[in-house]
Write an enzyme that holds these catalytic residues in place. Structure first.
Site, PDB file in Angstrom:
ATOM      1  N   GLU A 269       0.852  -1.185   0.000  1.00 46.32           N
ATOM      2  CA  GLU A 269       0.000   0.000   0.000  1.00 46.32           C
ATOM      3  C   GLU A 269       0.890   1.238   0.000  1.00 46.32           C
ATOM      4  OE1 GLU A 269      -2.736  -0.274   3.282  1.00 46.32           O
ATOM      5  OE2 GLU A 269      -3.607  -2.146   2.528  1.00 46.32           O
ATOM      6  N   HIS A 292      -7.781   1.303   1.494  1.00 46.24           N
ATOM      7  CA  HIS A 292      -7.730   0.984   2.929  1.00 46.24           C
ATOM      8  C   HIS A 292      -8.550   1.984   3.745  1.00 46.24           C
ATOM      9  CE1 HIS A 292      -5.112  -1.202   6.109  1.00 46.24           C
ATOM     10  NE2 HIS A 292      -6.321  -0.945   6.584  1.00 46.24           N
TER      11      HIS A 292
HETATM   12  P1  NAI Z   1     -10.855  -9.704  15.815  1.00 43.87           P
HETATM   13  O1  NAI Z   1      -9.600 -10.075  16.476  1.00 43.87           O
HETATM   14  O2  NAI Z   1     -11.981  -9.202  16.625  1.00 43.87           O
HETATM   15  O3  NAI Z   1     -11.404 -10.972  14.978  1.00 43.87           O
HETATM   16  C1  NAI Z   1     -10.579 -11.796  14.198  1.00 43.87           C
HETATM   17  C2  NAI Z   1     -11.163 -13.187  14.210  1.00 43.87           C
HETATM   18  O4  NAI Z   1     -10.409 -14.009  13.337  1.00 43.87           O
HETATM   19  C3  NAI Z   1     -11.115 -13.857  15.584  1.00 43.87           C
HETATM   20  O5  NAI Z   1     -12.377 -14.341  15.932  1.00 43.87           O
HETATM   21  C4  NAI Z   1     -10.092 -14.976  15.396  1.00 43.87           C
HETATM   22  O6  NAI Z   1     -10.352 -16.089  16.216  1.00 43.87           O
HETATM   23  C5  NAI Z   1     -10.265 -15.278  13.938  1.00 43.87           C
HETATM   24  N1  NAI Z   1      -9.134 -15.992  13.346  1.00 43.87           N
HETATM   25  C6  NAI Z   1      -7.811 -15.818  13.591  1.00 43.87           C
HETATM   26  N2  NAI Z   1      -7.073 -16.667  12.864  1.00 43.87           N
HETATM   27  C7  NAI Z   1      -7.952 -17.386  12.128  1.00 43.87           C
HETATM   28  C8  NAI Z   1      -7.801 -18.433  11.181  1.00 43.87           C
HETATM   29  N3  NAI Z   1      -6.597 -18.893  10.840  1.00 43.87           N
HETATM   30  N4  NAI Z   1      -8.910 -18.947  10.637  1.00 43.87           N
HETATM   31  C9  NAI Z   1     -10.132 -18.494  10.980  1.00 43.87           C
HETATM   32  N5  NAI Z   1     -10.343 -17.506  11.877  1.00 43.87           N
HETATM   33  C10 NAI Z   1      -9.263 -16.954  12.439  1.00 43.87           C
HETATM   34  O7  NAI Z   1     -10.452  -8.673  14.682  1.00 43.87           O
HETATM   35  P2  NAI Z   1     -11.402  -7.622  13.957  1.00 43.87           P
HETATM   36  O8  NAI Z   1     -11.440  -6.348  14.705  1.00 43.87           O
HETATM   37  O9  NAI Z   1     -12.679  -8.273  13.599  1.00 43.87           O
HETATM   38  O10 NAI Z   1     -10.540  -7.334  12.623  1.00 43.87           O
HETATM   39  C11 NAI Z   1     -10.421  -8.300  11.602  1.00 43.87           C
HETATM   40  C12 NAI Z   1      -9.438  -7.829  10.550  1.00 43.87           C
HETATM   41  O11 NAI Z   1      -9.871  -6.593   9.975  1.00 43.87           O
HETATM   42  C13 NAI Z   1      -8.028  -7.582  11.071  1.00 43.87           C
HETATM   43  O12 NAI Z   1      -7.105  -8.063  10.116  1.00 43.87           O
HETATM   44  C14 NAI Z   1      -7.918  -6.087  11.092  1.00 43.87           C
HETATM   45  O13 NAI Z   1      -6.589  -5.676  10.948  1.00 43.87           O
HETATM   46  C15 NAI Z   1      -8.759  -5.704   9.890  1.00 43.87           C
HETATM   47  N6  NAI Z   1      -9.257  -4.320   9.888  1.00 43.87           N
HETATM   48  C16 NAI Z   1      -9.271  -3.649   8.700  1.00 43.87           C
HETATM   49  C17 NAI Z   1      -9.733  -2.355   8.637  1.00 43.87           C
HETATM   50  C18 NAI Z   1      -9.789  -1.619   7.339  1.00 43.87           C
HETATM   51  O14 NAI Z   1      -9.850  -0.398   7.344  1.00 43.87           O
HETATM   52  N7  NAI Z   1      -9.801  -2.303   6.228  1.00 43.87           N
HETATM   53  C19 NAI Z   1     -10.190  -1.642   9.840  1.00 43.87           C
HETATM   54  C20 NAI Z   1     -10.226  -2.483  11.019  1.00 43.87           C
HETATM   55  C21 NAI Z   1      -9.743  -3.762  11.031  1.00 43.87           C
END
Ligand code: NAI
Length: 409
Positions: A269, A292
């Site tokens: 990015e 993003h």
């Molecule tokens: P979170 O930590 O609340 O949820 C992530 C989930 O993924 C958890 O339930 C975890 O158990 C699961 N997980 C982890 N490894 C896994 C695997 N190998 N297989 C299946 N499930 C798995 O995180 P949140 O807040 O929901 O964020 C998710 C993603 O979104 C992160 O990568 C974060 O960086 C990204 N994000 C992107 C944004 C954007 O602007 N595009 C803004 C905010 C977050």
């Protein structure tokens, strides 16, 4: 009871980079009157000079707090990153200086979820391509590649903060939700867990990915996984760029296996808006590309302002480190009737014993004691009934391996 803690009016708070006004207001509502707000990042000598007198600093992504700066911040006791990430701070060094770092990981959850829902509808109606053609003066009125989302299956990989929000919104629009998560999760509404990601891929009309980037999730959607998806399925990635192999996605688009894709995050990015952005998906009209910004809304910004300020004030007022990214976590309420000592030390044998001995040998009753340790650090909070004078602080500081001591109330 006499008050030996630093008066709030003497605690200097510095908020940089146009942090949302909510933060300033929250500090002031809680009695912090010395709050300086600047609309730019600081670096070099300017930052060093400010850090001489600052107790609490709030930054966004452009101010860097590296070890050399932290070493020159004699009064700094808390850092707020008004952002999701904390890469701009050397958090391990901050920790060993007894400075917890707070951030706002979930302030933009709803913003991401809303965009994902919008993209799901757009992709399943074939809008990106129709929109692109219309801009080229081409009228493509057709029912082809256009379905309602109602009654369709949305597959959510990663049922965490964002995944569950997406599920709730999508279910309210009539979608069937299946999800796959590495952890056992409580299903909300009618969401159904599936036991493998492959099952999810096979049954979903749209797949959306909401996992963190780990060694397990890197390229978790690649040629093999796309091969398992339904003919004409859609894919959304608003998690991390390296979670999806976009070369494989490009192949899936070329062969029409994938009817549409939305990507908000990319392996490479641009670091700023004036740098070029290059990605293989730019060649396809049926792809929504966004820079993003899934979490970037005015509401998220306001939430971040409040969330981080709340954590900083709570730490400053009570010693609670809940939400710190680099510190052992102790949750505490405000306490008006006891003196509270916060002692941060290197986690080596004997320190706790010395602290306890200090009080017991003087006949001082410890009314409550909270301790958390990790491999490097011990954080102990003690409450005493007796009224002690400020010399206690000095004595506690002299215990070997002490990093920092504070007294509250
Ligand atoms: P979170 O930590 O609340 O949820 C992530 C989930 O993924 C958890 O339930 C975890 O158990 C699961 N997980 C982890 N490894 C896994 C695997 N190998 N297989 C299946 N499930 C798995 O995180 P949140 O807040 O929901 O964020 C998710 C993603 O979104 C992160 O990568 C974060 O960086 C990204 N994000 C992107 C944004 C954007 O602007 N595009 C803004 C905010 C977050």
């Amino acid at each position: 009871m006499r008050n030996y803690s630093l008066d709030k009016s003497k605690i200097k708070v510095l908020l940089l980079e146009s942090i949302h006004e909510n933060a300033n207001l929250f500090f002031r509502e809680n009695g912090y009157t010395d709050v300086e707000c600047l609309n730019r990042a600081l670096s070099g000598e300017e930052l060093k000079e400010k850090l001489q007198t600052t107790h609490i600093i709030g930054i966004r992504s452009r101010t860097e707090l590296r070890k050399n700066m932290l070493l020159q911040a004699p009064k700094l006791f808390a850092i707020g990153c008004f952002s999701i990430g904390t890469n701009q701070v050397d958090i391990q060094d901050a920790k060993m200086l007894g400075i917890p770092v707070f951030n706002a990981p979930f302030s933009n959850t709803r913003s991401v979820a809303e965009l994902v829902i919008a993209e799901c509808i757009m992709l399943m109606r074939g809008i990106p391509e129709k929109n692109a053609l219309a801009h080229q003066k081409i009228w493509r009125k057709s029912f082809n590649n256009s379905v309602e989302i109602r009654g369709k299956t949305l597959g959510i990989i990663g049922y965490g903060h964002i995944g569950t929000q997406v599920a709730i919104l999508a279910e309210n629009l009539g979608m069937n939700i299946v999800y796959y998560d590495i952890e056992k999760k409580l299903s909300l509404g009618n969401s159904k867990p599936v036991s493998s990601m492959n099952d999810l891929l096979k049954m979903s009309d749209t797949v959306t990915v909401h996992v963190p980037l780990t060694e397990l999730t890197r390229n978790m959607i690649s040629t093999e996984q796309i091969g398992l998806m339904k003919e004409g399925a859609c894919l959304i990635n608003a998690s991390r760029g390296d979670v999806v192999d976009y070369k494989a996605v490009a192949e899936g688009l070329k062969s029409n296996k994938l009817a549409g894709v939305a990507a908000d995050v990319f392996p490479q990015e641009p670091s700023s808006n004036d740098k070029p952005f290059v990605n293989e998906l730019q060649n396809f009209n049926n792809v929504i590309l966004t820079p993003h910004i899934a979490g970037s809304t005015l509401e998220a910004l306001a939430n971040i302002g409040l969330e981080v300020a709340e954590k900083l004030v709570r730490y400053s007022d009570t010693g609670s480190t809940i939400g710190a990214v680099n510190f052992v976590e102790i949750a505490l309420q405000a306490n008006s009737s006891k003196q509270r000592f916060l002692h941060i030390h290197k986690n080596v044998p004997g320190v706790l014993g010395e602290i306890n001995h200090y009080f017991s040998s003087r006949g001082i009753n410890i009314a409550a004691e909270y301790l958390q340790t990790d491999a490097d650090l011990g954080y102990v909070i003690l409450e005493t009934d007796s009224e002690l004078d400020a010399s206690v602080l000095k004595d506690l500081k002299n215990i070997p391996h002490t990093i920092r001591v504070r007294i509250l109330y």
